[in-house]
Design a protein around this motif. Sequence first.
Motif, PDB file in Angstrom:
ATOM      1  N   VAL A   1       8.008 -54.919  13.622  1.00 23.50           N
ATOM      2  CA  VAL A   1       6.766 -55.593  13.991  1.00 23.50           C
ATOM      3  C   VAL A   1       5.976 -55.843  12.711  1.00 23.50           C
ATOM      4  CG1 VAL A   1       4.675 -55.509  15.368  1.00 23.50           C
ATOM      5  CG2 VAL A   1       6.755 -54.405  16.204  1.00 23.50           C
ATOM      6  N   VAL A   2       5.610 -57.104  12.501  1.00 26.62           N
ATOM      7  CA  VAL A   2       4.772 -57.459  11.355  1.00 26.62           C
ATOM      8  C   VAL A   2       3.461 -58.013  11.888  1.00 26.62           C
ATOM      9  CG1 VAL A   2       6.728 -57.885   9.832  1.00 26.62           C
ATOM     10  CG2 VAL A   2       5.814 -59.767  11.196  1.00 26.62           C
ATOM     11  N   GLY A   3       2.382 -57.806  11.135  1.00 26.10           N
ATOM     12  CA  GLY A   3       1.096 -58.273  11.612  1.00 26.10           C
ATOM     13  C   GLY A   3       0.002 -58.110  10.589  1.00 26.10           C
ATOM     14  N   ASP A   4      -1.223 -58.411  11.035  1.00 23.99           N
ATOM     15  CA  ASP A   4      -2.361 -58.289  10.131  1.00 23.99           C
ATOM     16  C   ASP A   4      -2.690 -56.837   9.813  1.00 23.99           C
ATOM     17  OD1 ASP A   4      -3.291 -57.599  12.643  1.00 23.99           O
ATOM     18  OD2 ASP A   4      -5.032 -58.934  12.608  1.00 23.99           O
ATOM     19  N   PHE A   5      -2.083 -55.908  10.552  1.00 24.27           N
ATOM     20  CA  PHE A   5      -2.323 -54.485  10.338  1.00 24.27           C
ATOM     21  C   PHE A   5      -1.408 -53.890   9.264  1.00 24.27           C
ATOM     22  CE2 PHE A   5       0.220 -55.438  14.076  1.00 24.27           C
ATOM     23  CZ  PHE A   5       1.433 -54.850  13.768  1.00 24.27           C
ATOM     24  N   ASN A   6      -0.376 -54.626   8.864  1.00 21.75           N
ATOM     25  CA  ASN A   6       0.521 -54.118   7.813  1.00 21.75           C
ATOM     26  C   ASN A   6       0.831 -55.175   6.755  1.00 21.75           C
ATOM     27  OD1 ASN A   6       2.397 -55.827   9.005  1.00 21.75           O
ATOM     28  ND2 ASN A   6       3.701 -54.202   9.822  1.00 21.75           N
ATOM     29  N   GLU A   7      -0.072 -56.175   6.697  1.00 18.15           N
ATOM     30  CA  GLU A   7       0.078 -57.255   5.719  1.00 18.15           C
ATOM     31  C   GLU A   7       1.421 -57.969   5.870  1.00 18.15           C
ATOM     32  OE1 GLU A   7      -0.693 -55.528   1.889  1.00 18.15           O
ATOM     33  OE2 GLU A   7      -2.868 -55.476   2.242  1.00 18.15           O
ATOM     34  N   TRP A   8       1.889 -58.036   7.130  1.00 15.55           N
ATOM     35  CA  TRP A   8       3.099 -58.769   7.490  1.00 15.55           C
ATOM     36  C   TRP A   8       4.318 -58.258   6.722  1.00 15.55           C
ATOM     37  CZ3 TRP A   8       2.101 -61.726  11.648  1.00 15.55           C
ATOM     38  CH2 TRP A   8       0.750 -62.059  11.860  1.00 15.55           C
ATOM     39  N   ASP A   9       4.338 -56.937   6.560  1.00 16.57           N
ATOM     40  CA  ASP A   9       5.412 -56.274   5.829  1.00 16.57           C
ATOM     41  C   ASP A   9       6.530 -55.874   6.785  1.00 16.57           C
ATOM     42  OD1 ASP A   9       7.032 -54.784   4.177  1.00 16.57           O
ATOM     43  OD2 ASP A   9       5.631 -53.100   3.978  1.00 16.57           O
ATOM     44  N   ALA A  10       7.716 -56.412   6.588  1.00 14.46           N
ATOM     45  CA  ALA A  10       8.840 -56.161   7.490  1.00 14.46           C
ATOM     46  C   ALA A  10       9.386 -54.755   7.381  1.00 14.46           C
ATOM     47  CB  ALA A  10       9.951 -57.170   7.233  1.00 14.46           C
TER      48      ALA A  10
ATOM     49  N   PRO B   1       0.865 -46.329  16.691  1.00 18.00           N
ATOM     50  CA  PRO B   1      -0.482 -45.762  16.831  1.00 18.00           C
ATOM     51  C   PRO B   1      -1.511 -46.581  16.043  1.00 18.00           C
ATOM     52  CG  PRO B   1       1.120 -44.060  16.300  1.00 18.00           C
ATOM     53  CD  PRO B   1       1.807 -45.384  16.097  1.00 18.00           C
ATOM     54  N   GLY B   2      -2.716 -46.621  16.577  1.00 14.39           N
ATOM     55  CA  GLY B   2      -3.806 -47.274  15.876  1.00 14.39           C
ATOM     56  C   GLY B   2      -3.841 -48.779  16.005  1.00 14.39           C
ATOM     57  N   ILE B   3      -2.843 -49.362  16.632  1.00 12.65           N
ATOM     58  CA  ILE B   3      -2.804 -50.814  16.833  1.00 12.65           C
ATOM     59  C   ILE B   3      -3.346 -51.106  18.227  1.00 12.65           C
ATOM     60  CG2 ILE B   3      -1.395 -52.893  16.801  1.00 12.65           C
ATOM     61  CD1 ILE B   3      -1.502 -51.279  14.164  1.00 12.65           C
ATOM     62  N   GLY B   4      -4.364 -51.955  18.309  1.00 17.74           N
ATOM     63  CA  GLY B   4      -4.990 -52.191  19.607  1.00 17.74           C
ATOM     64  C   GLY B   4      -5.292 -53.647  19.877  1.00 17.74           C
ATOM     65  N   ARG B   5      -6.103 -53.854  20.877  1.00 13.96           N
ATOM     66  CA  ARG B   5      -6.481 -55.188  21.355  1.00 13.96           C
ATOM     67  C   ARG B   5      -6.983 -56.056  20.195  1.00 13.96           C
ATOM     68  NH1 ARG B   5     -11.088 -57.764  24.312  1.00 13.96           N
ATOM     69  NH2 ARG B   5     -10.366 -58.504  26.349  1.00 13.96           N
ATOM     70  N   GLY B   6      -6.428 -57.262  20.105  1.00 17.31           N
ATOM     71  CA  GLY B   6      -6.839 -58.205  19.081  1.00 17.31           C
ATOM     72  C   GLY B   6      -5.956 -58.241  17.860  1.00 17.31           C
ATOM     73  N   ALA B   7      -5.020 -57.308  17.742  1.00 17.23           N
ATOM     74  CA  ALA B   7      -4.124 -57.290  16.582  1.00 17.23           C
ATOM     75  C   ALA B   7      -3.173 -58.486  16.627  1.00 17.23           C
ATOM     76  CB  ALA B   7      -3.340 -55.991  16.545  1.00 17.23           C
ATOM     77  N   LEU B   8      -2.972 -59.129  15.485  1.00 16.63           N
ATOM     78  CA  LEU B   8      -2.018 -60.240  15.373  1.00 16.63           C
ATOM     79  C   LEU B   8      -0.654 -59.686  15.010  1.00 16.63           C
ATOM     80  CD1 LEU B   8      -4.134 -62.772  13.248  1.00 16.63           C
ATOM     81  CD2 LEU B   8      -4.070 -62.509  15.734  1.00 16.63           C
ATOM     82  N   TYR B   9       0.390 -60.223  15.607  1.00 15.89           N
ATOM     83  CA  TYR B   9       1.727 -59.704  15.323  1.00 15.89           C
ATOM     84  C   TYR B   9       2.808 -60.733  15.598  1.00 15.89           C
ATOM     85  CZ  TYR B   9       2.691 -59.118  20.354  1.00 15.89           C
ATOM     86  OH  TYR B   9       2.912 -59.333  21.686  1.00 15.89           O
ATOM     87  N   LYS B  10       3.977 -60.484  15.021  1.00 16.25           N
ATOM     88  CA  LYS B  10       5.217 -61.195  15.315  1.00 16.25           C
ATOM     89  C   LYS B  10       6.361 -60.189  15.173  1.00 16.25           C
ATOM     90  CE  LYS B  10       4.036 -65.907  13.806  1.00 16.25           C
ATOM     91  NZ  LYS B  10       4.433 -67.022  12.900  1.00 16.25           N
ATOM     92  N   TYR B  11       7.549 -60.644  15.549  1.00 12.47           N
ATOM     93  CA  TYR B  11       8.747 -59.831  15.360  1.00 12.47           C
ATOM     94  C   TYR B  11       9.552 -60.387  14.188  1.00 12.47           C
ATOM     95  CZ  TYR B  11       7.708 -57.867  19.947  1.00 12.47           C
ATOM     96  OH  TYR B  11       7.100 -57.247  21.000  1.00 12.47           O
TER      97      TYR B  11
END
Length: 643
Positions: free
Chosen positions: A61-70, A90-100
């Motif tokens: 899972v990549v997203g704004d919470f991990n700087e899109w780090d695979a 953990p710690g990822i909640g409503r509004g988080a942006l993500y992709k696979y």
Amino acid sequence: MRRPHEPRYGASLLTDHDIYLFKEGNHFDLHDKLGSHPMTVDGEPGTLFAVWAPNAAAVSVVGDFNEWDAESHPLAVRHDSSGIWEGFLPGIGRGALYKYHIVSATGQYHGDKGDPFARFWETSPKTASIVWDLDYGWGDGDWMAGRGEKNALDAPISIYEVHLGSFAREMGDRYRSLSYLELADRLTEHVLACGFTHVEFLPVMEHPFFGSWGYQTLGYFAPTSRFGTPQDFMALIDRLHQAGIGVILDWVPSHFPTDGHGLSYFDGTHLFEHADPRRGYHPDWNCYIFNTGRYEVRAFLISSAMFWLEKYHIDGLRVDAVASMLYLDYSRKDGEWIPNIHGGRENLDNITFFQKLNEAAYTRFPDIQTMAEESTAWPMVSRPPYIGGLGFGMKWNMGWMHDTLRYFSRDPIHRKFHHGELTFGIWYAFTENFILPLSHDEVVYGKGSLLGKMPGDDWQKFANLRLLYALMYAHPGKKLLFMGAEIAQWSEWNHDAEIDWRLLEYRHHRGVMTWVKDLNALYRREPALHERDFEPSGFEWVDFRDAEASVVAFLRKGARPQDMVLGVFNFTPVARPAYRVGVPVGGVWTELLNSDADVYGGSGLGNAGAVAAQDAPGHGHPYSLEMVLPPLSAVLLTPQNWL
């Protein structure tokens, strides 16, 4: 010690039974199991992610919470051959942006993918999925408890078809569509003013290209974020329901676009689509075709349908482009398609898909309706699967629409030579449960508006349009009218502009809207006009032979003998002051509606509100009416008393 947000494994919403149903294609609640689900595990809030990628070597899972780090948040594959990858972050909640981030079994990477089960997406041209919940406090309990009567086959169903992005635009800025919340009151008030029983939205499911009108769907579990959040869309539906208006969604299982962040080549293989382009690629729409022969894909699509019916309280699904799914050679030349196992052109996988879809929908939600846009003579579209039908509740009557619009486009002087275009539809009117559609498809791509199709000068155009609507409302079948037609819009539909509401400043346009309102009111009030829409006993020709005068007359009948409406239609601009029509009962026949009345923009000719039957046989009946037929008009009457 785990790093912040480090994935935890073992948490899952899937049971062994879920996996069993998924593999056999009979799990229709996948939206509750796959995708992203905010939750708490062992007292720690976060989000559980689950995605089907059976041919992947690695998924993260990549997203704004991990700087899109695979490398930061890998998922773990389940050890049950389901091909599902899971992990709790953990710690990822409503509004988080993500992709696979998916690496195929051959080590290839085809771009990060949005979540097939995402409940919310970024607004195009952005492409990320958004972690979201569906918490909402519904206030439509009364509607939901009684909607079975409003959606029944013997109920009056008059549908207002709407494209949300162009119904209305913000004042002073024609390029900003109204939000779901802004539309809630405005749309509801307009539908109530016109008297429609239902609205049907062109696809609201998330789509990357606005100009596709929603028919190039990628987010099968998310309303488009162009107009607001999922809860905002729920509020729009809630408002309509509380006003007594049903909501139907256009739903597109026939194809999906090729955008790289979507479903195509999802795990490095043709997972959702057929691998062979003769089955998996649609030349008309430049898109991919679902492989419903794969059980998991069938479950994905049927879960989408159940999702909207359950989570959004939807009252019906109109399934787009059914014909394209039924025929293997649809829009293909010889050599461009593959026959089925019996050598035929029928798509056996999709037949099974439709049957299972409708069985699931009506088993779980017996008070809704499914509707097929099917443009051929495929038999038993709206008949139960147990007798070989596809199981839809209703079918769009494309034949009636094409014949009727072709007839109305003709100069009245030539109509007597094409009388059969008016009458032929009754020969097959009761073979299916038909909806009569004057839809968006008839007012785009240079076809012109409905008003623009009508021949003659301006007065005749408006008279013809009122006559067309009267014929539709009197004819057997439920009704559908696309937005803008109710005010006689001159220009054809443009998805980048709002309806031309300023036309209501003019008498003839106001007259058409008043006519639609009165037709809807009569249709809802008179059982004869809706109770037996799908039964031959609800219709009787009085006279279909008067081609020379271009006049037809017929009776609509309800369950009670006294529920009867006579429709007499004059398709020429010639007034007929003493036209005789046979009727089955004597006494006074009240004029219910007259499309030539002054209030609608007509010339004001009529029958002073009633016609007394004469003891003179006509058209095989013991009595007859000698009545005034205004030019290009419809007159609807009912017996006031019985003799």
